[in-house]
Motif scaffolding. Structure first.
Motif, PDB file in Angstrom:
ATOM      1  N   LEU A  22      37.518  55.751  29.900  1.00 48.47           N
ATOM      2  CA  LEU A  22      38.750  54.964  29.797  1.00 48.47           C
ATOM      3  C   LEU A  22      38.527  53.527  30.246  1.00 48.47           C
ATOM      4  CD1 LEU A  22      41.364  57.568  31.103  1.00 48.47           C
ATOM      5  CD2 LEU A  22      41.024  56.824  28.743  1.00 48.47           C
ATOM      6  N   ASN A  23      37.800  53.357  31.345  1.00 50.60           N
ATOM      7  CA  ASN A  23      37.532  51.999  31.820  1.00 50.60           C
ATOM      8  C   ASN A  23      36.681  51.208  30.839  1.00 50.60           C
ATOM      9  OD1 ASN A  23      38.977  52.326  34.201  1.00 50.60           O
ATOM     10  ND2 ASN A  23      37.210  53.082  35.343  1.00 50.60           N
ATOM     11  N   ILE A  24      35.676  51.880  30.263  1.00 50.51           N
ATOM     12  CA  ILE A  24      34.829  51.197  29.282  1.00 50.51           C
ATOM     13  C   ILE A  24      35.647  50.791  28.061  1.00 50.51           C
ATOM     14  CG2 ILE A  24      32.904  51.546  27.691  1.00 50.51           C
ATOM     15  CD1 ILE A  24      31.604  53.307  29.835  1.00 50.51           C
ATOM     16  N   ARG A  25      36.495  51.700  27.557  1.00 49.96           N
ATOM     17  CA  ARG A  25      37.314  51.387  26.383  1.00 49.96           C
ATOM     18  C   ARG A  25      38.257  50.227  26.675  1.00 49.96           C
ATOM     19  NH1 ARG A  25      42.380  52.483  24.911  1.00 49.96           N
ATOM     20  NH2 ARG A  25      42.863  52.589  22.671  1.00 49.96           N
ATOM     21  N   ALA A  26      38.927  50.285  27.846  1.00 52.81           N
ATOM     22  CA  ALA A  26      39.866  49.216  28.185  1.00 52.81           C
ATOM     23  C   ALA A  26      39.150  47.884  28.330  1.00 52.81           C
ATOM     24  CB  ALA A  26      40.600  49.577  29.474  1.00 52.81           C
ATOM     25  N   LYS A  27      37.966  47.917  28.954  1.00 52.47           N
ATOM     26  CA  LYS A  27      37.227  46.688  29.161  1.00 52.47           C
ATOM     27  C   LYS A  27      36.774  46.088  27.842  1.00 52.47           C
ATOM     28  CE  LYS A  27      33.343  44.763  31.744  1.00 52.47           C
ATOM     29  NZ  LYS A  27      32.222  45.053  32.686  1.00 52.47           N
ATOM     30  N   VAL A  28      36.206  46.947  26.950  1.00 52.13           N
ATOM     31  CA  VAL A  28      35.739  46.448  25.660  1.00 52.13           C
ATOM     32  C   VAL A  28      36.899  45.934  24.816  1.00 52.13           C
ATOM     33  CG1 VAL A  28      34.641  47.145  23.504  1.00 52.13           C
ATOM     34  CG2 VAL A  28      33.681  47.899  25.671  1.00 52.13           C
ATOM     35  N   GLU A  29      37.990  46.685  24.816  1.00 53.32           N
ATOM     36  CA  GLU A  29      39.160  46.260  24.034  1.00 53.32           C
ATOM     37  C   GLU A  29      39.708  44.927  24.558  1.00 53.32           C
ATOM     38  OE1 GLU A  29      43.534  48.021  22.625  1.00 53.32           O
ATOM     39  OE2 GLU A  29      42.244  49.133  23.999  1.00 53.32           O
ATOM     40  N   ASP A  30      39.779  44.788  25.865  1.00 50.27           N
ATOM     41  CA  ASP A  30      40.271  43.541  26.441  1.00 50.27           C
ATOM     42  C   ASP A  30      39.354  42.369  26.083  1.00 50.27           C
ATOM     43  OD1 ASP A  30      42.107  42.153  28.426  1.00 50.27           O
ATOM     44  OD2 ASP A  30      40.140  41.779  29.336  1.00 50.27           O
ATOM     45  N   GLN A  31      38.049  42.595  26.129  1.00 51.12           N
ATOM     46  CA  GLN A  31      37.115  41.533  25.763  1.00 51.12           C
ATOM     47  C   GLN A  31      37.273  41.135  24.305  1.00 51.12           C
ATOM     48  OE1 GLN A  31      33.265  43.097  26.780  1.00 51.12           O
ATOM     49  NE2 GLN A  31      33.427  42.519  28.948  1.00 51.12           N
ATOM     50  N   LEU A  32      37.460  42.106  23.398  1.00 53.80           N
ATOM     51  CA  LEU A  32      37.605  41.803  21.983  1.00 53.80           C
ATOM     52  C   LEU A  32      38.890  41.031  21.706  1.00 53.80           C
ATOM     53  CD1 LEU A  32      36.383  45.127  20.316  1.00 53.80           C
ATOM     54  CD2 LEU A  32      35.221  42.919  20.345  1.00 53.80           C
ATOM     55  N   VAL A  33      40.004  41.473  22.281  1.00 55.63           N
ATOM     56  CA  VAL A  33      41.280  40.788  22.053  1.00 55.63           C
ATOM     57  C   VAL A  33      41.233  39.367  22.608  1.00 55.63           C
ATOM     58  CG1 VAL A  33      43.726  40.811  22.636  1.00 55.63           C
ATOM     59  CG2 VAL A  33      42.587  42.937  21.974  1.00 55.63           C
ATOM     60  N   THR A  34      40.678  39.238  23.815  1.00 54.18           N
ATOM     61  CA  THR A  34      40.587  37.914  24.426  1.00 54.18           C
ATOM     62  C   THR A  34      39.721  36.975  23.596  1.00 54.18           C
ATOM     63  OG1 THR A  34      40.874  38.882  26.620  1.00 54.18           O
ATOM     64  CG2 THR A  34      39.912  36.675  26.516  1.00 54.18           C
ATOM     65  N   ALA A  35      38.566  37.469  23.167  1.00 56.77           N
ATOM     66  CA  ALA A  35      37.676  36.624  22.363  1.00 56.77           C
ATOM     67  C   ALA A  35      38.314  36.256  21.028  1.00 56.77           C
ATOM     68  CB  ALA A  35      36.350  37.362  22.150  1.00 56.77           C
ATOM     69  N   SER A  36      38.982  37.247  20.379  1.00 61.04           N
ATOM     70  CA  SER A  36      39.616  36.968  19.086  1.00 61.04           C
ATOM     71  C   SER A  36      40.732  35.944  19.223  1.00 61.04           C
ATOM     72  CB  SER A  36      40.159  38.274  18.498  1.00 61.04           C
ATOM     73  OG  SER A  36      39.126  39.195  18.279  1.00 61.04           O
ATOM     74  N   LEU A  37      41.596  36.093  20.208  1.00 62.48           N
ATOM     75  CA  LEU A  37      42.696  35.137  20.409  1.00 62.48           C
ATOM     76  C   LEU A  37      42.170  33.749  20.755  1.00 62.48           C
ATOM     77  CD1 LEU A  37      45.245  37.340  22.388  1.00 62.48           C
ATOM     78  CD2 LEU A  37      45.397  36.617  19.997  1.00 62.48           C
ATOM     79  N   GLN A  38      41.102  33.704  21.589  1.00 59.18           N
ATOM     80  CA  GLN A  38      40.549  32.405  21.960  1.00 59.18           C
ATOM     81  C   GLN A  38      39.961  31.700  20.755  1.00 59.18           C
ATOM     82  OE1 GLN A  38      40.778  31.101  25.195  1.00 59.18           O
ATOM     83  NE2 GLN A  38      40.237  29.256  24.027  1.00 59.18           N
ATOM     84  N   ASP A  39      39.228  32.426  19.908  1.00 63.20           N
ATOM     85  CA  ASP A  39      38.674  31.821  18.691  1.00 63.20           C
ATOM     86  C   ASP A  39      39.761  31.349  17.748  1.00 63.20           C
ATOM     87  OD1 ASP A  39      36.156  32.297  19.658  1.00 63.20           O
ATOM     88  OD2 ASP A  39      35.798  34.103  18.451  1.00 63.20           O
ATOM     89  N   GLU A  40      40.815  32.198  17.639  1.00 62.87           N
ATOM     90  CA  GLU A  40      41.896  31.834  16.700  1.00 62.87           C
ATOM     91  C   GLU A  40      42.648  30.600  17.177  1.00 62.87           C
ATOM     92  OE1 GLU A  40      43.477  32.065  13.175  1.00 62.87           O
ATOM     93  OE2 GLU A  40      42.092  33.611  13.862  1.00 62.87           O
ATOM     94  N   VAL A  41      42.955  30.514  18.474  1.00 68.13           N
ATOM     95  CA  VAL A  41      43.687  29.346  18.970  1.00 68.13           C
ATOM     96  C   VAL A  41      42.806  28.108  18.921  1.00 68.13           C
ATOM     97  CG1 VAL A  41      43.115  29.553  21.431  1.00 68.13           C
ATOM     98  CG2 VAL A  41      45.345  28.632  20.738  1.00 68.13           C
ATOM     99  N   ASP A  42      41.494  28.236  19.137  1.00 69.99           N
ATOM    100  CA  ASP A  42      40.602  27.080  18.997  1.00 69.99           C
ATOM    101  C   ASP A  42      40.566  26.601  17.561  1.00 69.99           C
ATOM    102  OD1 ASP A  42      40.028  27.237  21.680  1.00 69.99           O
ATOM    103  OD2 ASP A  42      38.112  28.309  21.417  1.00 69.99           O
ATOM    104  N   ASN A  43      40.576  27.534  16.608  1.00 71.56           N
ATOM    105  CA  ASN A  43      40.577  27.164  15.193  1.00 71.56           C
ATOM    106  C   ASN A  43      41.867  26.445  14.808  1.00 71.56           C
ATOM    107  OD1 ASN A  43      39.586  27.340  12.347  1.00 71.56           O
ATOM    108  ND2 ASN A  43      41.341  28.715  12.135  1.00 71.56           N
ATOM    109  N   LEU A  44      42.995  26.979  15.278  1.00 69.86           N
ATOM    110  CA  LEU A  44      44.279  26.340  14.975  1.00 69.86           C
ATOM    111  C   LEU A  44      44.333  24.936  15.581  1.00 69.86           C
ATOM    112  CD1 LEU A  44      46.766  29.302  15.470  1.00 69.86           C
ATOM    113  CD2 LEU A  44      46.062  28.259  13.320  1.00 69.86           C
ATOM    114  N   ASN A  45      43.854  24.826  16.810  1.00 71.22           N
ATOM    115  CA  ASN A  45      43.869  23.514  17.464  1.00 71.22           C
ATOM    116  C   ASN A  45      43.007  22.518  16.700  1.00 71.22           C
ATOM    117  OD1 ASN A  45      44.639  21.903  19.865  1.00 71.22           O
ATOM    118  ND2 ASN A  45      42.425  21.849  20.178  1.00 71.22           N
TER     119      ASN A  45
END
Length: 427
Positions: free
Chosen positions: A31-54
Motif C-alpha cells: 500500500l505504501n509503495i502504491r501510494a508513493k508511486v501514484e503520488d509521484q506520478l500525479v505530482t510529476a504530471s501536474l508539474q509538467d502540465e502547469v509548466d507547459n501551460l505557463n
C-alpha cells in the motif's frame, strides 16, 4: 519442573504469528509503495502540465493554451482527412496508439473514438507516465520481496532456535553425560511438554540400561571367580598327580590331557570375559606374545583329535611374529582355526605357516565355497561337513576377538588343491 505449553502448540502459534506478521508487513509495504508511486506520478504530471501551460501563455497571450496529457479533436466525415492517417479508419472505441514525437521519443496513448451523426470525436490521453509508474511499482515490489525474504530468513532462524532450544539442551546434556561417564536424571531440567516426556523416557531407558550393565558386570565377576576356582583346583591337583612315582604311562597321558583341557578352559574363560567387557588388554609388563610358540602349543593340544586319521600336521615359522595381546586370546583364536582344520580334514595334512605379519592354517579338507567364506563367521553357521557336532560359535568368537584387537581374520578356498585357508593378519 516448569509448566509450559506443548511444543507442538508453540510451533503452531510461532509459525501462525510469523505468517500473519509477514503478510501484514507485505500488505502495508504494498500500500505504501502504491501510494508513493501514484503520488509521484500525479505530482510529476501536474508539474509538467502547469509548466507547459505557463510557457504557452508567456509565448503568446492571445492564443488559447492546449494540454499535453489530454487532448481532443473534432472532425466531420468531410474533414477527417485532416486527422493523422492511422486515425482515419479507427472505429468507435478505445485504442492503444504508439507514436514517435518530434524529439524522437516513443509515446503511448489511449485514443477514444466516437463516430455519430457525421461527427467524429477523438480524445487522446498520454499513458507514458503510467508505464513508467508500472516499472517503478514492479521494481519496488521486487525489492520488497527480497527484503521480506531476508527478514523471514532471519525471523525463521530466530524462531527455530527459540522453539527447538529444549531439544538442543537435551542433546547437549546427553553429550555431557557421555563425556562424564555417568547418567543423571534429565526430566527435572525440562518443561512438562514433548521434550520433557522424551527426557522422562530417556531416564527410564537409562535406568534399565544401567541396571542391565550392572547385572552383566556382576555376572562376569561371579563367573570369573566361580569358574577359575575349580579350574585352578583341577590344574594344581593334576600337577600333584603327575609327580607321583607309581603312575602308569596310560594314566600319565590322561593327566596331560586333563591339564591341557584345564588350560584351554582357563584361556577361553579369559577371552570370553574380555569380549563381554569389550576390553582390549595386552600382556603384562609390556611383553609381547610370540605367535609361533602359541601355535606350537595349540598344535600339541589338538593332536588327540588326529588319532585314527591318516593326517599329519606341521608348523612352519618363516619369520618371527609377535603381537601385543595376551597369549590366552591368541590361543583361543588359533585353537578354533586349527581345531576346525583337523576336524574337517579326513586325510592329508594340515600346515600352519607363520610369517609376514600373519598366520595361515592350510588344510586338505573338502574346502569351502567362495560365497560361504564370510558367512562362516556368523553365529550358528557351520560348515557342510560339520555333521551334528558344534554349535557354530567358534569362528564367530574368533571374529569378535580379532575385531577387538584390530586383526583381520578370513577364510578362502585353496586355488591349487582341495581344502581351505584360514588366516589372521595382525595389525
Amino acid at each position: 519442573m516448569q509448566s509450559r505449553r506443548k511444543l507442538r502448540f508453540r510451533l503452531i502459534v510461532s509459525f501462525a504469528l510469523f505468517g500473519f506478521g509477514l503478510s501484514a508487513l507485505f500488505a502495508v509495504a504494498a500500500l505504501n509503495i502504491r501510494a508513493k508511486v501514484e503520488d509521484q506520478l500525479v505530482t510529476a504530471s501536474l508539474q509538467d502540465e502547469v509548466d507547459n501551460l505557463n510557457a504557452q501563455v508567456l509565448a503568446d497571450r492571445t492564443q488559447i493554451p492546449h494540454f499535453n496529457i489530454v487532448k481532443a479533436w473534432t472532425w466531420s466525415d468531410r474533414t477527417i482527412y485532416k486527422a493523422p492517417l492511422n486515425w482515419q479508419q479507427l472505429a468507435t472505441g478505445v485504442h492503444d496508439i504508439t507514436e514517435t514525437d518530434a524529439n524522437g521519443q516513443t509515446k503511448r496513448y489511449k485514443l477514444a473514438v466516437r463516430r455519430q451523426g457525421g461527427v467524429i470525436n477523438f480524445l487522446r490521453y498520454d499513458v507514458s507516465r503510467d508505464e513508467l509508474g508500472k516499472q517503478q511499482l514492479l521494481i519496488s515490489v521486487i525489492a520488497a520481496v527480497f527484503l521480506f525474504g531476508l527478514l523471514s530468513l532471519v525471523l525463521g532462524m530466530w524462531l527455530s532456535r527459540k522453539v527447538l532450544k529444549p531439544v538442543s539442551d537435551l542433546a547437549n546434556r546427553l553429550r555431557d553425560y557421555r563425556k562424564a561417564g555417568k547418567a543423571e536424571p534429565l526430566a527435572p531440567h525440562f518443561a512438562d511438554d514433548e521434550v520433557g516426556e522424551l527426557a522422562h523416557v530417556l531416564d527410564e531407558y537409562s535406568a534399565r540400561l544401567t541396571a542391565m550393565v550392572e547385572r552383566d558386570r556382576e555376572f562376569n565377576s561371579d563367573v570369573s571367580h566361580e569358574l577359575r576356582t575349580p579350574l585352578a583346583v583341577i590344574a594344581s591337583t593334576t600337577e600333584l598327580l603327575q609327580g607321583s612315582p607309581d603312575l602308569t604311562e596310560k594314566i600319565s597321558e590322561r593327566l596331560k590331557r586333563i591339564e591341557r583341557a584345564s588350560r584351554q578352559a582357563t584361556e577361553l574363560i579369559e577371552a570370553l570375559l574380555l569380549l563381554s567387557r569389550a576390553e582390549r588388554r595386552g600382556p603384562t609388563r609390556g611383553e609381547t606374545t610370540e605367535v609361533g610358540k602359541v601355535a606350537a602349543d595349540v598344535i600339541e593340544s589338538q593332536r588327540p583329535q588326529m588319532r585314527g586319521k591318516p593326517l599329519t600336521i606341521e608348523l612352519s615359522v618363516n619369520e618371527p611374529v609377535s603381537v601385543n595381546a595376551p597369549a590366552s586370546v591368541l590361543s583361543v583364536a588359533l585353537t578354533n582355526l586349527i581345531g576346525n582344520a583337523i576336524k574337517y580334514t579326513l586325510e592329508g595334512n594340515v600346515r600352519v605357516e607363520v610369517g609376514a605379519g600373519r598366520i595361515e592354517v592350510i588344510d586338505t579338507g573338502p574346502g569351502i565355497k567362495p560365497e560361504d567364506a564370510e558367512r562362516l563367521f556368523q553365529r550358528g553357521v557351520r560348515g557342510e561337513g560339520a555333521g551334528g557336532s558344534g554349535a557354530g560359535l567358534g569362528l564367530a568368537i574368533v571374529r569378535r576377538l580379532c575385531e577387538l584387537y584390530g586383526w583381520d581374520v578370513s577364510m578362502r578356498p585353496r586355488s591349487d588343491a582341495n581344502g581351505a585357508i584360514a588366516s589372521i593378519k595382525f595389525s
